[in-house]
Design an enzyme around this catalytic site. Structure first.
Site, PDB file in Angstrom:
ATOM      1  N   ASN A  75     -38.785   6.972  17.477  1.00 26.64           N
ATOM      2  CA  ASN A  75     -38.888   6.199  16.245  1.00 26.64           C
ATOM      3  C   ASN A  75     -40.348   6.160  15.812  1.00 26.64           C
ATOM      4  OD1 ASN A  75     -39.128   3.475  14.659  1.00 26.64           O
ATOM      5  ND2 ASN A  75     -36.936   3.893  14.819  1.00 26.64           N
ATOM      6  N   GLU A  85     -31.094   9.629  28.918  1.00 23.34           N
ATOM      7  CA  GLU A  85     -30.175   9.077  29.926  1.00 23.34           C
ATOM      8  C   GLU A  85     -29.590   7.754  29.445  1.00 23.34           C
ATOM      9  OE1 GLU A  85     -33.270  10.109  30.252  1.00 23.34           O
ATOM     10  OE2 GLU A  85     -33.687  10.934  32.238  1.00 23.34           O
TER      11      GLU A  85
HETATM   12  N1  THU Z   1     -37.688  10.778  28.056  1.00 22.10           N
HETATM   13  C1  THU Z   1     -36.355  10.797  28.309  1.00 22.10           C
HETATM   14  O1  THU Z   1     -35.537  10.966  27.398  1.00 22.10           O
HETATM   15  N2  THU Z   1     -35.940  10.618  29.580  1.00 22.10           N
HETATM   16  C2  THU Z   1     -36.760  10.400  30.642  1.00 22.10           C
HETATM   17  O2  THU Z   1     -36.289  10.108  31.732  1.00 22.10           O
HETATM   18  C3  THU Z   1     -38.200  10.537  30.473  1.00 22.10           C
HETATM   19  C4  THU Z   1     -38.690  10.582  29.079  1.00 22.10           C
HETATM   20  C5  THU Z   1     -38.153  10.938  26.678  1.00 22.10           C
HETATM   21  C6  THU Z   1     -38.724   9.689  26.078  1.00 22.10           C
HETATM   22  C7  THU Z   1     -39.596  10.249  24.996  1.00 22.10           C
HETATM   23  O3  THU Z   1     -38.814  10.483  23.836  1.00 22.10           O
HETATM   24  C8  THU Z   1     -40.036  11.598  25.542  1.00 22.10           C
HETATM   25  O4  THU Z   1     -39.163  11.901  26.610  1.00 22.10           O
HETATM   26  C9  THU Z   1     -41.468  11.614  26.061  1.00 22.10           C
HETATM   27  O5  THU Z   1     -41.677  10.609  26.972  1.00 22.10           O
END
Ligand code: THU
Length: 163
Positions: A75, A85
């Site tokens: 966002n 997740e």
């Molecule tokens: N991110 C995830 O979707 N899962 C994780 O376990 C680690 C990080 C995403 C959050 C953010 O959109 C991007 O990765 C960078 O941190």
């Protein structure tokens, strides 16, 4: 566990990898693991990550066999972003499912296995203390961890006792 289990779909070859942990083997059928990994990479293509440019996809396998997908949804107000997740968990729960077997996590990182962040581990813990977490690379190679390995000595619903 190592070797090539042979499935190819959408250009992804699914291969278990014993580089980091040779003793954690999925309890799922290899074809179920393969499909889940492919679905996590498909979910990754939906990532909304214009700020980090770090795509993450998740495929969450429920006890009844249904699979729920999730991607990271960022966002412009940075702190409101959600991980892949947690997106998958919220989707499943909001559709009435609370029992899970495994989650596959996919990113674009080629040289290491990316593992769920601490917040996601705790959100997974709410619904499953023994979930299998399948960490994958873009080439389809993967390793399996349990939530217990990633979040030992955890705090969960059964610990919430009022006095
Ligand atoms: N991110 C995830 O979707 N899962 C994780 O376990 C680690 C990080 C995403 C959050 C953010 O959109 C991007 O990765 C960078 O941190």
């Amino acid at each position: 566990m190592s070797g090539n289990v042979g499935l190819q779909e959408d250009g992804v070859v699914v291969t278990p990898c014993d580089q980091l942990n040779g003793d954690t083997v999925s309890s799922l059928q290899p074809e179920v693991v393969q499909k889940l990994i492919l679905q996590s990479h498909q979910a990754k293509t939906f990532a909304h990550c214009p700020y980090s440019k770090f795509r993450v996809g998740a495929a969450l396998l429920a006890r009844d066999g249904k699979v729920y997908l999730g991607c990271n949804v960022e966002n412009a107000c940075y702190t409101l972003g959600t991980c892949a997740e947690r997106t998958a968990i919220q989707t499943a729960v909001s559709e009435g499912t609370k029992e899970f077997k495994a989650i596959a996590v996919a990113t674009d990182v080629e040289d290491e296995f990316i593992s769920p962040c601490g917040a996601c581990r705790q959100v997974i813990r709410e619904f499953a203390s023994d979930l299998e977490i399948i960490l994958t690379k873009p080439d389809g190679s993967y390793i399996v961890k349990t939530l217990q390995q990633l979040l030992p000595f955890s705090f969960g619903p059964e610990n919430l006792k009022t006095v």
